[in-house]
Design a protein around this motif. Structure first.
Motif, PDB file in Angstrom:
ATOM      1  N   ASP A   1      -4.283-143.989 -25.835  1.00 42.55           N
ATOM      2  CA  ASP A   1      -3.547-143.338 -26.919  1.00 42.55           C
ATOM      3  C   ASP A   1      -2.098-143.043 -26.559  1.00 42.55           C
ATOM      4  O   ASP A   1      -1.320-142.635 -27.428  1.00 42.55           O
ATOM      5  CB  ASP A   1      -4.221-142.022 -27.324  1.00 42.55           C
ATOM      6  CG  ASP A   1      -5.633-142.206 -27.809  1.00 42.55           C
ATOM      7  OD1 ASP A   1      -6.414-141.250 -27.742  1.00 42.55           O
ATOM      8  OD2 ASP A   1      -5.962-143.335 -28.263  1.00 42.55           O
TER       9      ASP A   1
ATOM     10  N   GLN B   1      -7.270-140.144 -25.242  1.00 44.27           N
ATOM     11  CA  GLN B   1      -7.797-141.172 -24.350  1.00 44.27           C
ATOM     12  C   GLN B   1      -6.632-141.928 -23.716  1.00 44.27           C
ATOM     13  O   GLN B   1      -5.523-141.926 -24.252  1.00 44.27           O
ATOM     14  CB  GLN B   1      -8.689-142.126 -25.134  1.00 44.27           C
ATOM     15  CG  GLN B   1      -9.919-141.444 -25.728  1.00 44.27           C
ATOM     16  CD  GLN B   1     -10.756-140.762 -24.672  1.00 44.27           C
ATOM     17  OE1 GLN B   1     -11.245-141.403 -23.735  1.00 44.27           O
ATOM     18  NE2 GLN B   1     -10.922-139.451 -24.809  1.00 44.27           N
TER      19      GLN B   1
ATOM     20  N   THR C   1      -3.313-135.619 -35.926  1.00 44.39           N
ATOM     21  CA  THR C   1      -4.024-134.961 -34.832  1.00 44.39           C
ATOM     22  C   THR C   1      -4.879-135.975 -34.085  1.00 44.39           C
ATOM     23  O   THR C   1      -5.557-136.804 -34.706  1.00 44.39           O
ATOM     24  CB  THR C   1      -4.907-133.823 -35.359  1.00 44.39           C
ATOM     25  OG1 THR C   1      -4.091-132.843 -36.013  1.00 44.39           O
ATOM     26  CG2 THR C   1      -5.662-133.153 -34.219  1.00 44.39           C
ATOM     27  N   ILE C   2      -4.810-135.898 -32.770  1.00 38.61           N
ATOM     28  CA  ILE C   2      -5.707-136.662 -31.907  1.00 38.61           C
ATOM     29  C   ILE C   2      -6.596-135.624 -31.231  1.00 38.61           C
ATOM     30  O   ILE C   2      -6.095-134.771 -30.492  1.00 38.61           O
ATOM     31  CB  ILE C   2      -4.942-137.492 -30.871  1.00 38.61           C
ATOM     32  CG1 ILE C   2      -3.848-138.325 -31.555  1.00 38.61           C
ATOM     33  CG2 ILE C   2      -5.906-138.411 -30.108  1.00 38.61           C
ATOM     34  CD1 ILE C   2      -2.914-139.034 -30.582  1.00 38.61           C
ATOM     35  N   SER C   3      -7.882-135.681 -31.485  1.00 38.56           N
ATOM     36  CA  SER C   3      -8.759-134.577 -31.089  1.00 38.56           C
ATOM     37  C   SER C   3      -9.007-134.526 -29.584  1.00 38.56           C
ATOM     38  O   SER C   3      -9.136-133.448 -29.008  1.00 38.56           O
ATOM     39  CB  SER C   3     -10.089-134.671 -31.828  1.00 38.56           C
ATOM     40  OG  SER C   3     -10.734-135.899 -31.521  1.00 38.56           O
ATOM     41  N   SER C   4      -9.077-135.684 -28.941  1.00 40.40           N
ATOM     42  CA  SER C   4      -9.326-135.738 -27.503  1.00 40.40           C
ATOM     43  C   SER C   4      -8.648-136.997 -26.966  1.00 40.40           C
ATOM     44  O   SER C   4      -9.175-138.101 -27.114  1.00 40.40           O
ATOM     45  CB  SER C   4     -10.822-135.764 -27.217  1.00 40.40           C
ATOM     46  OG  SER C   4     -11.067-135.859 -25.812  1.00 40.40           O
TER      47      SER C   4
ATOM     48  N   SER D   1      -6.867-138.150 -36.917  1.00 40.20           N
ATOM     49  CA  SER D   1      -6.981-137.629 -38.272  1.00 40.20           C
ATOM     50  C   SER D   1      -5.610-137.236 -38.797  1.00 40.20           C
ATOM     51  O   SER D   1      -4.693-136.935 -38.017  1.00 40.20           O
ATOM     52  CB  SER D   1      -7.944-136.441 -38.339  1.00 40.20           C
ATOM     53  OG  SER D   1      -7.439-135.367 -37.588  1.00 40.20           O
TER      54      SER D   1
ATOM     55  N   SER E   1     -12.302-142.292 -34.662  1.00 39.96           N
ATOM     56  CA  SER E   1     -12.389-141.082 -35.477  1.00 39.96           C
ATOM     57  C   SER E   1     -11.704-139.874 -34.837  1.00 39.96           C
ATOM     58  O   SER E   1     -11.582-138.821 -35.465  1.00 39.96           O
ATOM     59  CB  SER E   1     -13.854-140.749 -35.772  1.00 39.96           C
ATOM     60  OG  SER E   1     -14.564-140.558 -34.567  1.00 39.96           O
ATOM     61  N   ARG E   2     -11.253-139.992 -33.584  1.00 37.71           N
ATOM     62  CA  ARG E   2     -10.500-138.889 -32.974  1.00 37.71           C
ATOM     63  C   ARG E   2      -9.110-138.727 -33.612  1.00 37.71           C
ATOM     64  O   ARG E   2      -8.453-137.706 -33.431  1.00 37.71           O
ATOM     65  CB  ARG E   2     -10.363-139.081 -31.457  1.00 37.71           C
ATOM     66  CG  ARG E   2      -9.600-140.308 -31.032  1.00 37.71           C
ATOM     67  CD  ARG E   2      -9.550-140.413 -29.499  1.00 37.71           C
ATOM     68  NE  ARG E   2      -8.848-141.607 -29.046  1.00 37.71           N
ATOM     69  CZ  ARG E   2      -9.427-142.780 -28.859  1.00 37.71           C
ATOM     70  NH1 ARG E   2     -10.731-142.916 -29.083  1.00 37.71           N
ATOM     71  NH2 ARG E   2      -8.700-143.826 -28.461  1.00 37.71           N
TER      72      ARG E   2
ATOM     73  N   ARG F   1      -6.097-131.992 -27.014  1.00 42.53           N
ATOM     74  CA  ARG F   1      -5.921-132.098 -28.463  1.00 42.53           C
ATOM     75  C   ARG F   1      -4.424-132.057 -28.740  1.00 42.53           C
ATOM     76  O   ARG F   1      -3.716-131.185 -28.243  1.00 42.53           O
ATOM     77  CB  ARG F   1      -6.623-130.950 -29.177  1.00 42.53           C
ATOM     78  CG  ARG F   1      -6.490-130.962 -30.698  1.00 42.53           C
ATOM     79  CD  ARG F   1      -7.159-129.723 -31.284  1.00 42.53           C
ATOM     80  NE  ARG F   1      -7.098-129.664 -32.734  1.00 42.53           N
ATOM     81  CZ  ARG F   1      -7.989-130.199 -33.538  1.00 42.53           C
ATOM     82  NH1 ARG F   1      -9.031-130.839 -33.036  1.00 42.53           N
ATOM     83  NH2 ARG F   1      -7.864-130.088 -34.854  1.00 42.53           N
TER      84      ARG F   1
END
Lengths: 121, 108
Positions: B82, B79, B74-77, B63, B60-61, B18
């Motif tokens: 990214d 990849q 924020t990038i939640s997970s 936000s 949607s990762r 994250r």
């Protein structure tokens, strides 16, 4: 498909001139403000200039004011950037971008692929 | 001109992490804040507009949040696709739009 395609970049000597073009397709060009943004090699994005939808209002970054002129031809769906008195520090990839107005805020989407301008003797 | 300051300037992270990138404006810009992703040799791509709205087609990762002077992406997970450079941009002042200096996200 909404698309912007820049052209006109190249190698120019210091003090010289160049005109960039940005051909728009897939949307009603005459309804949108447009911008030029540049990026020097290895550096960040820098806003250069913007023009309103009918071409009656323009603004420029201080670094190019008096040397660059933004214009548009809505009949040809084309945006221009006339660059005069070019300096080495104007060397950059130049992008055109559509200003999308969401009713209050606004953002740049899409962007063209960019055209490289190199100012060197 | 409104100055935009991003932090950090660079960041190393692993797939699945994250990640949060911050952007601070030198004066209040309400929610006139956008985020772009740029990969080497490519044009910037819009990710987030109006501080927290996800552009169509963006996973949607991603936000965004904030208002006034302080914003975050924020990038939640993370990849593999990214890993890129991220820029914030203020559009509050239509006479002079400014970008942050960029945050380069690298693979650890």
């Amino acid at each position: 498909e909404v698309q912007l395609v820049e052209s006109g970049g190249g190698l120019v000597q210091p003090g010289g001139s160049l005109r960039l073009s940005c051909a728009a397709s897939g949307f009603t060009f005459s309804s949108y403000w447009m911008h030029w943004v540049r990026q020097a090699p290895g550096k960040g994005l820098v806003w250069v200039s913007r023009i309103n939808s009918d071409g009656s209002s323009t603004s420029y970054a201080d670094s190019v004011k008096g040397r660059f002129t933004i214009s548009r031809d809505n009949a040809k769906n084309t945006l221009y950037l006339q660059m005069n008195s070019l300096r080495a520090e104007d060397t950059a990839v130049y992008y055109c971008a559509r200003d999308y107005y969401g009713g209050d805020e606004n953002w740049f989407d899409p962007w063209g692929q960019g055209t490289l301008v190199t100012v060197s003797s | 001109d409104i100055q935009m300051t991003q932090s950090p300037s660079s960041l190393s992270a692993s797939v699945g992490d994250r990640v949060t990138i911050t952007c601070r404006a030198s004066q209040s810009i309400s929610s006139y804040l956008n985020w772009y992703q740029q990969k080497p040799g490519k044009a910037p791509k819009l990710l987030i507009y109006a501080a927290s709205s996800l552009q169509s087609g963006v996973p949607s990762r991603f936000s965004g949040s904030g208002s006034g002077t302080d914003f975050t992406l924020t990038i939640s997970s993370l990849q593999p696709e990214d890993f890129a450079t991220y820029y914030c941009q203020q559009s509050y002042s239509t006479l002079s739009i400014t970008f942050g200096q960029g945050t380069r996200l690298e693979i650890k």
